[in-house]
Design an enzyme around this catalytic site. Structure first.
Site, mmCIF file in Angstrom:
data_model
loop_
_atom_site.group_PDB
_atom_site.id
_atom_site.type_symbol
_atom_site.label_atom_id
_atom_site.label_comp_id
_atom_site.label_asym_id
_atom_site.label_seq_id
_atom_site.Cartn_x
_atom_site.Cartn_y
_atom_site.Cartn_z
ATOM 1 N N HIS A 38 0.808 -0.993 -0.003
ATOM 2 C CA HIS A 38 -0.128 -0.037 0.108
ATOM 3 C C HIS A 38 0.737 1.278 0.076
ATOM 4 O O HIS A 38 0.655 2.190 -0.844
ATOM 5 C CB HIS A 38 -0.683 -0.041 1.368
ATOM 6 C CG HIS A 38 -1.941 -1.071 1.376
ATOM 7 N ND1 HIS A 38 -1.846 -2.020 2.285
ATOM 8 C CD2 HIS A 38 -3.212 -1.183 0.605
ATOM 9 C CE1 HIS A 38 -2.707 -2.835 2.360
ATOM 10 N NE2 HIS A 38 -3.593 -2.467 1.206
ATOM 11 N N GLN A 62 -18.212 -6.557 -0.486
ATOM 12 C CA GLN A 62 -17.112 -7.519 -1.238
ATOM 13 C C GLN A 62 -16.770 -8.816 -0.579
ATOM 14 O O GLN A 62 -16.074 -9.785 -1.115
ATOM 15 C CB GLN A 62 -16.045 -6.764 -1.745
ATOM 16 C CG GLN A 62 -15.188 -6.725 -0.722
ATOM 17 C CD GLN A 62 -14.101 -5.635 -1.250
ATOM 18 O OE1 GLN A 62 -14.183 -4.160 -1.595
ATOM 19 N NE2 GLN A 62 -12.630 -5.987 -1.554
ATOM 20 N N LYS A 156 -1.231 -6.919 -7.726
ATOM 21 C CA LYS A 156 -1.372 -8.247 -7.068
ATOM 22 C C LYS A 156 -2.813 -8.967 -7.371
ATOM 23 O O LYS A 156 -3.081 -9.887 -7.397
ATOM 24 C CB LYS A 156 -1.181 -8.102 -5.474
ATOM 25 C CG LYS A 156 -1.460 -9.353 -4.804
ATOM 26 C CD LYS A 156 -0.638 -9.463 -3.501
ATOM 27 C CE LYS A 156 -1.445 -10.397 -2.893
ATOM 28 N NZ LYS A 156 -2.576 -10.072 -2.321
ATOM 29 N N GLN A 160 -9.083 -7.795 -10.255
ATOM 30 C CA GLN A 160 -9.609 -6.477 -9.591
ATOM 31 C C GLN A 160 -9.280 -5.416 -10.549
ATOM 32 O O GLN A 160 -10.131 -4.551 -11.014
ATOM 33 C CB GLN A 160 -9.259 -6.621 -8.379
ATOM 34 C CG GLN A 160 -9.693 -5.008 -7.638
ATOM 35 C CD GLN A 160 -9.272 -4.925 -6.404
ATOM 36 O OE1 GLN A 160 -10.237 -5.333 -5.578
ATOM 37 N NE2 GLN A 160 -8.340 -4.015 -6.038
HETATM 38 O O1 PAF Z 1 -8.202 -4.090 -3.057
HETATM 39 C C1 PAF Z 1 -8.509 -3.758 -2.059
HETATM 40 O O2 PAF Z 1 -7.893 -3.536 -1.004
HETATM 41 C C2 PAF Z 1 -10.154 -3.585 -2.105
HETATM 42 O O3 PAF Z 1 -10.654 -4.467 -2.976
HETATM 43 C C3 PAF Z 1 -10.578 -2.229 -2.541
HETATM 44 C C4 PAF Z 1 -9.987 -1.721 -4.110
HETATM 45 C C5 PAF Z 1 -10.211 -1.269 -1.818
HETATM 46 C C6 PAF Z 1 -12.352 -2.097 -2.679
HETATM 47 O O4 PAF Z 1 -12.527 -2.031 -1.429
#
Ligand code: PAF
Length: 286
Positions: A38, A62, A156, A160
């Site tokens: 991050h 999610q 990673k 997504q």
């Molecule tokens: O990758 C993540 O941490 C999550 O899927 C995100 C993009 C913050 C959405 O909640």
């Protein structure tokens, strides 16, 4: 100093201020428990924008009913300190009620964004049926709230990232998606908030994922091996101490399986170690 914002109203006010001043905004969406992966996204955002907003929100929509929503690590104090060190301007950390005004996907009162079926019925989507609807929905909300010019996502979560890029294109969203490389521990293990669940032994077993990634990369690059069936057998052997969910070689444009390695082939793994679901991947070239 980094401002901790918990309400949509306050975030909107701040964004309005930035826009009025003509400042560019970078958004780093996260679920917190921030690690070096991050931090690399935040660093990039800070270097490319006048203002950086980091969202820290464990998004309930999610997670499936039997997943780790309740036990997902929540470390807001440390996240705030980490984001501040790098120079983030805002950490936006709303409660689920603030974010969804009391609605979740489960109660059928929420408008949500549905990514294309052909992108979500593959790889991680097979075992996580509503996952990408939840991701696309919360990411859309974060894009709208932050009015960001640029948003930063790690490679990673390759599926997504692809789904978000497609969503931005299909829905004509006015935002630039910046993909960022996987960050690994010295051991090779891909950084993940879920690594926190692993014991010392589990961490050792989990190294099988990155070892498999690098072995396959080497076989393709230096051994000139292109046959996916052969490479899958090698991967399965290396992953025998883990519980493999999938080993896939797919075209990274459309996630269709390939039988021979060609340019832009995504090699992706999902496997469980000590019950912890881990993923890793690499883009292969012909
Ligand atoms: O990758 C993540 O941490 C999550 O899927 C995100 C993009 C913050 C959405 O909640």
């Amino acid at each position: 100093m980094t401002l901790l914002i918990k309400t949509i109203k306050e975030l909107k006010e701040k964004v309005k201020e930035y826009k009025k001043e003509g400042l560019t905004i970078g958004l780093v969406p996260t679920m917190g428990a921030l690690h070096r992966g991050h931090f690399s996204l935040i660093e990039k955002a800070v270097s490319q924008n006048n203002r950086t907003i980091v969202s820290v929100f464990v998004n309930p929509t999610q997670f499936g009913p039997n997943e780790d929503y309740d036990k997902y690590p929540r470390t807001l104090k440390e996240d705030l300190q980490g984001a501040e060190k790098i120079g983030a301007d805002i950490v936006f950390s709303p409660s689920p009620d603030e974010m969804y005004a009391g609605c979740t996907l489960n109660n059928n009162y929420l408008t949500y964004v549905a990514p294309p079926y052909e992108y979500i019925n593959k790889l991680c989507g097979k075992s996580r049926p509503n996952h990408f609807d939840g991701v696309a929905t919360v990411v859309t909300k974060l894009f709208n709230l932050s009015e960001a010019d640029n948003a930063y996502f790690g490679m990673k979560d390759a599926q997504q990232l692809l789904i978000i890029r497609k969503m931005v294109k299909d829905l004509n969203m006015n935002i630039n998606i910046v993909p960022c490389p996987i960050v690994r521990e010295d051991s090779g293990l891909a950084m993940s908030s879920r690594n926190n669940y692993l014991s010392q032994n589990g961490r050792k077993t989990a190294l099988a994922l990155s070892k498999t990634i690098f072995t396959v990369e080497n076989l393709v690059k230096n051994g000139n091996i292109k046959d996916v069936r052969y490479l899958t057998d090698v991967a399965l052997k290396l992953l025998e101490d883990t519980e493999v969910e999938y080993i896939e070689f797919v075209d990274y444009d459309n996630l269709e399986n390939v039988s021979t390695i060609k340019n832009n082939t995504l090699f992706a793994i999902a496997a469980r170690v000590e019950g912890v679901r881990l993923i890793d991947n690499i883009l292969l070239e012909e």
